[in-house]
Every structure is written in C-alpha cells, then in structure tokens.
Design a protein around this motif. Structure first.
Motif, mmCIF file in Angstrom:
data_model
loop_
_atom_site.group_PDB
_atom_site.id
_atom_site.type_symbol
_atom_site.label_atom_id
_atom_site.label_comp_id
_atom_site.label_asym_id
_atom_site.label_seq_id
_atom_site.Cartn_x
_atom_site.Cartn_y
_atom_site.Cartn_z
ATOM 1 N N PHE A 164 0.815 -1.208 0.000
ATOM 2 C CA PHE A 164 0.000 0.000 0.000
ATOM 3 C C PHE A 164 0.853 1.264 0.000
ATOM 4 N N PHE A 165 2.086 1.156 0.495
ATOM 5 C CA PHE A 165 2.967 2.325 0.512
ATOM 6 C C PHE A 165 3.507 2.669 -0.880
ATOM 7 N N ILE A 166 3.711 1.651 -1.727
ATOM 8 C CA ILE A 166 4.448 1.901 -2.971
ATOM 9 C C ILE A 166 3.656 2.741 -3.970
ATOM 10 N N GLY A 167 2.329 2.830 -3.820
ATOM 11 C CA GLY A 167 1.560 3.669 -4.729
ATOM 12 C C GLY A 167 1.681 5.148 -4.428
ATOM 13 N N LEU A 168 2.140 5.488 -3.218
ATOM 14 C CA LEU A 168 2.186 6.897 -2.798
ATOM 15 C C LEU A 168 3.097 7.760 -3.669
ATOM 16 N N PRO A 169 4.349 7.350 -3.934
ATOM 17 C CA PRO A 169 5.197 8.229 -4.767
ATOM 18 C C PRO A 169 4.664 8.393 -6.186
ATOM 19 N N PHE A 170 4.103 7.311 -6.764
ATOM 20 C CA PHE A 170 3.520 7.424 -8.107
ATOM 21 C C PHE A 170 2.379 8.447 -8.111
ATOM 22 N N GLY A 171 1.557 8.406 -7.068
ATOM 23 C CA GLY A 171 0.436 9.330 -6.991
ATOM 24 C C GLY A 171 0.872 10.776 -6.866
ATOM 25 N N ILE A 172 1.915 11.005 -6.084
ATOM 26 C CA ILE A 172 2.414 12.376 -5.905
ATOM 27 C C ILE A 172 2.968 12.927 -7.219
ATOM 28 N N VAL A 173 3.740 12.088 -7.936
ATOM 29 C CA VAL A 173 4.288 12.522 -9.236
ATOM 30 C C VAL A 173 3.152 12.778 -10.227
ATOM 31 N N ALA A 174 2.131 11.918 -10.231
ATOM 32 C CA ALA A 174 0.989 12.108 -11.132
ATOM 33 C C ALA A 174 0.295 13.435 -10.848
ATOM 34 N N PHE A 175 0.139 13.771 -9.582
ATOM 35 C CA PHE A 175 -0.505 15.039 -9.197
ATOM 36 C C PHE A 175 0.276 16.235 -9.761
ATOM 37 N N ILE A 176 1.596 16.187 -9.633
ATOM 38 C CA ILE A 176 2.431 17.291 -10.128
ATOM 39 C C ILE A 176 2.359 17.391 -11.652
ATOM 40 N N LEU A 177 2.411 16.239 -12.338
ATOM 41 C CA LEU A 177 2.327 16.234 -13.802
ATOM 42 C C LEU A 177 0.996 16.795 -14.286
#
Length: 517
Positions: A174-187
């Motif tokens: 469940f932790f590993i999706g967090l960085p992908f989500g943050i980068v997606a938000f910025i993009l």
C-alpha cells in the motif's frame, strides 16, 4: 472571447496532457493488482476469513462502482483537472490508512476510501481523453491506456509479490503507490490544461445514495447467507427485500425526481448504449473473477509464494497488452469496431471454459495458455465497449454515458466477486470435509471459512486443501462462462455505426460557458 470552437489539439499536446492522466490511471490500476498476490498473507496475518478476503476486494469495487456515475456527472459540471486531482488525493489517503491497518475492519474501511478515488480516476481519465480527441482517434489513444493498464497489471502482481515476500511485508504494497500518486498530481498540474465548463449544478446525491445502499445490502446478503445465517432465514429475507426496495426507489428517483440523474435512464432508449452497458456487466464478472481468484489458485492450490504467483500472471496480461494495443490501432485505422468486440467476447468465453477444466495438478504451461486466451479477450473488450457508446451519445451526455459503462462493468465485477466468493466458501469446505474423512481425520472445524497457512499443515492434509481450492476455483470459471456467453450475445446485436471523426465541442452543449483554466 471568440465564439469559434477551440482549435483541435496537436498529437504532441495530447501526449503531454496524457502524461499525468496515464500515470494517474497507472496508480488506479496498480491499487488492485499490487495487493492481489498479497491477499492470502494479509488475511492470514490479520486473522481474517474467506468472507474477509472477498470483502477486501469488494469494498473497493463497491465504492468505485457507486461513485463512478457521480464522478461522471461532476465532470459535466466542474473542472475535470481539479476532479482528477481530488480523486488522486482521496486514493492516496486510503492507501496510507490501509498500509497502517491493525485489523480487517480498518483495512476494509481503507479499501472503501481507495475505491472512492479509483472510481474517480477510472471514469475521469476516459472522459478527459474523449473531450480532447474524436471518437475515430479514441482507439489510438485507448491503445496507450491499454498499455498502461497492462503495465500496471504486469508489474503490480510482481511488485506486490516481491514486496510481500520482503522485510516490508504486505503493508509495503500500500505504501508503494504513494510516490507514483504524488508525481501524477504534479504532472497533472503542469500538463493538463482544459476549458472549464460551468453550468447550474444539480447533483443527484439521493439517487447515488440509494444505489450504493441497495447494492451494498444485496452484496452483504450474498456474501454472508449460508454462513452467518440461513438462506431462508428472516435476516436473509430482510436483506434481500431491503436491497430490492432501495434499488426500486433509486429507479424511481432517477426517472421521476432527479433533475440531473446519476444514471440518466433516457440513455437506455438507445439500443447501442443499452446493449454495450449490459455487455459491460458480463465482462466485469469475468474480469474481476479472474484477477481475484487466480491468485488464490496459485498460492493455495499450487503452493506458490506471492512472487511466483505474480510471475504467473504475466501469461494473462501478455494477451491483454497485445489485444488492447492492436485492437485500438486497428479500430482507429478503419473506424470499424464490431468485429473486434465479437472476437474478444468469444475469447473471454473460451478462456472461462478452459480455466474451468484446471485443478491442482494441471500443467502450468496449459494454465498459462488458458490465461492468455482470457486476457486477450478482456484486453480488447474492456476498452472498446465504451467506444460505440461515446460515438452515439449527445455532447451534453458524454460524461454520463461514458461513466455509465464503467459503472455497470464495475457493478458486474462487484456482484461477481461477492457471489463467487460466497460460492467458493462452501465448495472448499465440502471438499475439505470429504478429503479429511478419506484420510480418517476428524473434520471438526473443516467448515470454517478461514484461510489456512499451507506451510504449517502436514503433507496429506495440505494436499486435501490444495485439491479443495484447485477444484473449487475452477468451478468459479465455469459459473462465469454463461455470463461471458450473454455478453457475446449482447455484442452480436449491437448495430455497428462507423466512428465519428469530429471531437465533441463544448459549444455544442446548451448553456455551457467555456472559461480558460
């Protein structure tokens, strides 16, 4: 401000806008696949049951299903960019709670929160893409979506399996999706620039609540009947009657009360929308059943680790990847889509029948071939069923019509996972009871709905459980086959209308005011 419609976006502009959208889609898809192979370990660690196993999946699907039409309607009313970002934040919050969950109840609640976000992401990404390109070109860009879906489906089980076997344990999934989500938000903030449509807002909260409550009661009834209470008990009757009553009330509200219904029933006057939506329900049953219960098959019938089970999923996802990209490009090149849908549904039906023949001793190469057949069918069917709907929908209904297809596909999957899970529990219990009796071992507790830790069982007892899960999970695919056949019938009766080459213009929607944003 000029009254002329906005100039069509160039291919480069579309790809730039897609970067954040596709990463958001990757986050949404990986949320289910990354946890699949960790589920047996999660349920064992949190001392859950087969019903708990089912509801870890159903909770997300139910929340996603119930809120998808709401997100679709909001997309017709508010900034699509802000909605995608909001859905992403909700998903990330749910992931964080799930990673820290101390028990099954908290985990299931966190999965509901994740489902709210995933419902928004899956509905909004398709709607945003449809607002940027013509239906004729949707196949081309749907190929990119298919590739992202395949990448998430391929890497999700592998990453989830490796993480579950690592010192991080299943919580790391469940932790590993967090960085992908943050980068997606910025993009998304940097690359997605769409006109904002402003209209008078009328959101059908009552209809959405009634739909979610009615479906929830029916799923609770299906999941627990025969275990927590008898099928013919008063409790069973109350849950069934209450669920049907709430859904009847939802139909009345959608048809007579709501000014802008969550599920506009007038859409179903169109034959194409009705048949494509019904086919999506049947595709949902096969799609979610295969991803949820095949993981259990590999770990509980074949004794594999989460990592090994993740590697086995490549067979199905390979077929999904090829068919989603190839069918999307061919549909864009020709404008013809029906043949691809018919062939895809034939393959889904064949895959269900073939997987219905497996057991704990079936050659793994054969199992892989059967999975590839099913994956090839699902890859072309999932993404392309929405194309004929978007092609015939009025501009003002594009968001609602797109989300209705996603809604009913998720509904089919939600009901399918819940019903098949309820079927699996007594089937496994009966086979375990018979197997232990044949060994001369008392069967006390064999009817428990708990999931065993196979590594702790003596070899003869372990073989009994492996056979029970192997044979029972195969039966689930045989149960899914008639639904795939019904989906094929629906597709056969859809009239093929060549895809339009024009983009839906915001100016076509009465009362809409484009605002730069």
């Amino acid at each position: 401000m000029s009254d002329a419609p906005p100039a069509p976006m160039t291919h480069r502009q579309i790809l730039e806008a897609l970067s954040g959208l596709l990463l958001a889609m990757f986050v949404a898809m990986i949320s289910s696949t990354v946890v699949t192979n960790a589920l047996p370990r999660i349920v064992t660690d949190l001392e859950g049951s087969q019903t708990g196993y089912t509801w870890v999946v159903v909770a997300t699907l139910l929340a996603m299903t119930a809120t998808t039409p709401v997100w679709g309607k909001l997309a017709d009313l508010f900034s699509k960019k802000l909605l995608v970002q909001l859905a992403l934040l909700i998903y990330l919050a749910g992931s964080l709670v799930a990673a820290l969950a101390p028990n099954m109840e908290t985990l299931i609640g966190a999965r509901v929160l994740q489902g709210l976000g995933v419902g928004g992401l899956t509905a909004l990404v398709q709607i945003v893409i449809a607002s940027m390109v013509s239906p004729r070109d949707l196949g081309r860009y749907s190929g990119y979506m298919g590739a992202v879906f395949a990448a998430a489906t391929v890497t999700g089980p592998l990453i989830g399996g490796v993480v579950a076997d690592s010192p991080l344990g299943w919580r790391g999934c469940f932790f590993i999706g967090l960085p992908f989500g943050i980068v997606a938000f910025i993009l998304l903030q940097k690359t997605l620039h769409l006109p904002v449509v402003k209209r008078e807002v009328h959101i059908d909260y009552l209809g959405a609540t009634l739909i979610m409550a009615g479906v929830s009661l029916l799923l609770v009834w299906v999941s627990l009947a025969g275990d927590s209470y008898a099928w013919g008990s008063v409790t069973s009757a109350l849950l069934l009657g209450g669920g049907l009553l709430l859904l009847a009330a939802a139909v009345y509200v959608e048809a007579r009360v709501a000014r802008e219904p969550v599920v506009p029933l007038r859409l179903f006057r169109d034959r194409t929308i009705s048949l494509a939506t019904l086919a999506s329900v049947f595709v949902g049953v096969s799609m979610f059943a295969s991803t949820v219960y095949l993981s259990q098959y590999f770990q509980l019938a074949r004794g594999m680790s989460p990592t090994e089970a993740g590697l086995m999923s490549i067979a199905m996802v390979g077929g999904l990847l090829v068919s989603s990209i190839v069918s999307g490009r061919m549909i864009s090149a020709t404008g013809r889509w029906k043949t691809w849908l018919v062939v895809s549904m034939v393959l889904v039906l064949a895959g269900c029948i073939l997987l219905g023949t497996i057991d704990e001793r079936t050659d793994l190469v054969l199992v892989g071939v059967y999975m590839a057949v099913l994956g090839t069918g699902l890859g072309a069917a999932m993404q392309n069923l929405v194309l004929p709907v978007q092609n015939v929908a009025a501009p003002a209904d594009l968001g609602a019509a797109s989300s209705v297809v996603a809604f009913f596909r998720s509904l089919g999957g939600t009901i399918g996972v819940s019903a098949l899970g309820a079927l699996l529990t007594p089937q496994v219990a009966d086979k375990v009871t018979d197997g232990l009796a044949a060994l001369g071992i008392p069967a006390a507790g064999a009817r428990s709905s708990g999931i065993p830790d196979l590594s702790t069982l003596p070899e003869p007892v372990r073989a009994v459980f492996e056979h029970a899960f192997g044979a029972s999970i195969a039966e689930l695919f045989l149960v899914s086959a008639p639904f795939a056949a019904l989906g094929l019938v629906c597709v056969l009766f859809i009239k093929e209308i060549p895809l339009r080459t024009a983009v839906h213009s915001i100016d076509e929607v009465p009362g809409d005011v484009p605002v730069a944003g």
